[in-house]
Write a protein that holds these residues in place. Structure first.
Motif, PDB file in Angstrom:
ATOM      1  N   ALA A  36       0.875  -1.181   0.000  1.00  0.00           N
ATOM      2  CA  ALA A  36       0.000   0.000   0.000  1.00  0.00           C
ATOM      3  C   ALA A  36       0.903   1.220   0.000  1.00  0.00           C
ATOM      4  CB  ALA A  36      -0.895  -0.006   1.234  1.00  0.00           C
ATOM      5  N   VAL A  37       0.708   2.107  -0.967  1.00  0.00           N
ATOM      6  CA  VAL A  37       1.585   3.268  -1.122  1.00  0.00           C
ATOM      7  C   VAL A  37       0.758   4.541  -1.129  1.00  0.00           C
ATOM      8  CG1 VAL A  37       3.286   1.940  -2.469  1.00  0.00           C
ATOM      9  CG2 VAL A  37       1.520   3.259  -3.666  1.00  0.00           C
ATOM     10  N   ALA A  44       6.548   3.690  -7.217  1.00  0.00           N
ATOM     11  CA  ALA A  44       6.886   2.675  -8.224  1.00  0.00           C
ATOM     12  C   ALA A  44       8.372   2.724  -8.618  1.00  0.00           C
ATOM     13  CB  ALA A  44       5.965   2.810  -9.440  1.00  0.00           C
ATOM     14  N   PRO A  45       8.936   3.919  -8.939  1.00  0.00           N
ATOM     15  CA  PRO A  45      10.356   3.945  -9.313  1.00  0.00           C
ATOM     16  C   PRO A  45      11.280   3.516  -8.177  1.00  0.00           C
ATOM     17  CG  PRO A  45       9.294   6.067  -9.764  1.00  0.00           C
ATOM     18  CD  PRO A  45       8.306   5.231  -9.025  1.00  0.00           C
ATOM     19  N   LEU A  46      10.919   3.906  -6.929  1.00  0.00           N
ATOM     20  CA  LEU A  46      11.743   3.533  -5.771  1.00  0.00           C
ATOM     21  C   LEU A  46      11.777   2.007  -5.619  1.00  0.00           C
ATOM     22  CD1 LEU A  46      12.892   4.850  -2.829  1.00  0.00           C
ATOM     23  CD2 LEU A  46      10.877   3.635  -2.052  1.00  0.00           C
ATOM     24  N   LEU A  47      10.588   1.393  -5.716  1.00  0.00           N
ATOM     25  CA  LEU A  47      10.503  -0.062  -5.547  1.00  0.00           C
ATOM     26  C   LEU A  47      11.243  -0.765  -6.689  1.00  0.00           C
ATOM     27  CD1 LEU A  47       6.792  -0.195  -4.344  1.00  0.00           C
ATOM     28  CD2 LEU A  47       8.823  -0.672  -2.962  1.00  0.00           C
ATOM     29  N   HIS A  53       8.765  -5.910  -7.317  1.00  0.00           N
ATOM     30  CA  HIS A  53       7.636  -5.777  -8.244  1.00  0.00           C
ATOM     31  C   HIS A  53       6.431  -6.453  -7.601  1.00  0.00           C
ATOM     32  CE1 HIS A  53      10.544  -4.466 -11.244  1.00  0.00           C
ATOM     33  NE2 HIS A  53      11.305  -5.443 -10.785  1.00  0.00           N
ATOM     34  N   LYS A  54       5.571  -5.666  -6.986  1.00  0.00           N
ATOM     35  CA  LYS A  54       4.402  -6.200  -6.273  1.00  0.00           C
ATOM     36  C   LYS A  54       3.178  -5.388  -6.677  1.00  0.00           C
ATOM     37  CE  LYS A  54       6.571  -9.118  -3.626  1.00  0.00           C
ATOM     38  NZ  LYS A  54       6.251 -10.450  -3.195  1.00  0.00           N
ATOM     39  N   PRO A  55       1.987  -5.969  -6.537  1.00  0.00           N
ATOM     40  CA  PRO A  55       0.792  -5.165  -6.793  1.00  0.00           C
ATOM     41  C   PRO A  55       0.722  -4.015  -5.797  1.00  0.00           C
ATOM     42  CG  PRO A  55       0.246  -7.500  -6.493  1.00  0.00           C
ATOM     43  CD  PRO A  55       1.701  -7.351  -6.152  1.00  0.00           C
ATOM     44  N   ILE A  84       3.747   1.652   2.988  1.00  0.00           N
ATOM     45  CA  ILE A  84       4.848   2.625   2.959  1.00  0.00           C
ATOM     46  C   ILE A  84       4.271   3.999   2.614  1.00  0.00           C
ATOM     47  CG2 ILE A  84       6.604   0.930   2.272  1.00  0.00           C
ATOM     48  CD1 ILE A  84       6.506   2.089  -0.566  1.00  0.00           C
ATOM     49  N   SER A  85       5.043   5.056   2.912  1.00  0.00           N
ATOM     50  CA  SER A  85       4.607   6.394   2.484  1.00  0.00           C
ATOM     51  C   SER A  85       5.637   6.915   1.486  1.00  0.00           C
ATOM     52  CB  SER A  85       4.450   7.312   3.686  1.00  0.00           C
ATOM     53  OG  SER A  85       5.667   7.432   4.369  1.00  0.00           O
TER      54      SER A  85
END
Ligand code: SAM
Length: 280
Positions: A36-37, A44-47, A53-55, A84-85
């Motif tokens: 959850a973001v 997305a770029p950070l991950l 790579h997760k939903p 995460i924030s």
């Protein structure tokens, strides 16, 4: 609640320096079913950079209350979720409170993966008292409301920590000077963990002109740490203290009146006694 249910992990991420991500944070983000973001475009770029790579599930102030059922359904299905924030520790001036409080009330498993947090980083390097502090987050953007908030804190004895946006940093420090006075010590912590990290501690009367003299210093992200109000001198009597002693003196000898006044106010008995002797 059975252990077959999933866990919600509250995962802290860097506040600027990617090397601050912890091994546990990475392992958790790799192991969960969903992340959850706050903002998918931001996270997305950070991950991706960490090969994760997760939903993703968007969770922000506007949909937080309505998202609780999604979290419940996923956890009941045995799926684990990381929250995460955009940066730092979720829930600290960031979304997540309604989800965490709702899930905890229902007895779900919630586990923190601690890490970076701008308020703690600033406080730890500020040189100001850390034994007691209060986190005030962002002050109101409206002048009158901000002044009222600061006035309510004028006698706060503990260190105070504020977050502030760059376009308001000067006016907020000026409002603080108006309420707390020019001698109050503050620490300005800018761009923590990043290339242009600057931490400067001093009285408001020197921090404000220093900041105004260099527009580069007004850019980026800020934490303001403010020293608590100085404790009143135990050997100085306020007008109220003096009035109290006068009233008590009408009923009893100076020694007893001084003892009672000291017990009531927390000030020194001798201070009352000496005042009584010289003003009798
Ligand atoms: N959850 C985050 C945390 O754990 O610190 C705070 C999120 S809040 C929306 C963002 C504010 O935190 C910024 O406007 C700034 O006041 C402060 N902040 C975040 N990163 C910072 C940094 N690297 N240096 C100084 N302040 C920072």
């Amino acid at each position: 609640m059975t252990t077959a249910f999933g866990t919600l992990y509250i995962v802290a991420t860097p506040i600027g320096n990617l090397s601050d991500i912890s091994e546990r944070a990475l392992n958790t983000l790799k192991s969960v079913d969903h992340i959850a973001v706050e903002d998918t475009r931001h996270s997305a770029p950070l991950l991706k950079q960490f090969g994760i790579h997760k939903p993703l599930k968007a969770l922000h102030d506007h949909n937080e209350r309505h998202s609780l059922t999604w979290f419940i359904k996923e956890l009941e299905a045995g799926h684990s979720i990381a929250l995460i924030s955009d940066a730092g520790t979720p829930l600290i001036a960031d979304p997540g409170y309604h989800i965490v409080s709702g899930l905890r009330n229902l007895g779900f498993s919630i586990s923190p993966i601690p890490g970076p947090c701008a308020l703690i980083a600033a406080l730890s390097a500020s040189g100001l008292a850390t034994d007691h502090f209060c986190f005030e987050g962002f002050l109101s953007a409206k002048t009158a409301a901000r002044l009222a908030q600061l006035m309510a804190l004028a006698h706060e004895p503990y260190t105070m920590v504020f977050y502030e946006a760059p376009h308001r940093i000067c006016e907020t420090l000026e409002a603080m000077q108006q309420v707390f006075g020019p001698d109050r010590i503050v620490c300005l912590a800018r761009e923590l963990t990043k290339t242009f990290e600057t931490i400067k501690t001093g009285p408001l009367s020197t921090i404000i002109p220093w900041l105004k003299a260099d527009s580069n210093q007004q850019r980026g992200e800020f934490v303001i740490v403010v020293a608590g109000a100085p404790t009143p001198d135990k050997h100085e009597l306020s007008l109220d203290d003096q009035r109290l002693l006068t009233l008590l003196r009408r009923q009893m000898p100076l020694k007893a009146a001084s003892q009672l006044a000291a017990e009531y106010t927390g000030k020194s008995k001798n201070t009352f006694y000496d005042f009584g002797i010289t003003h009798d």
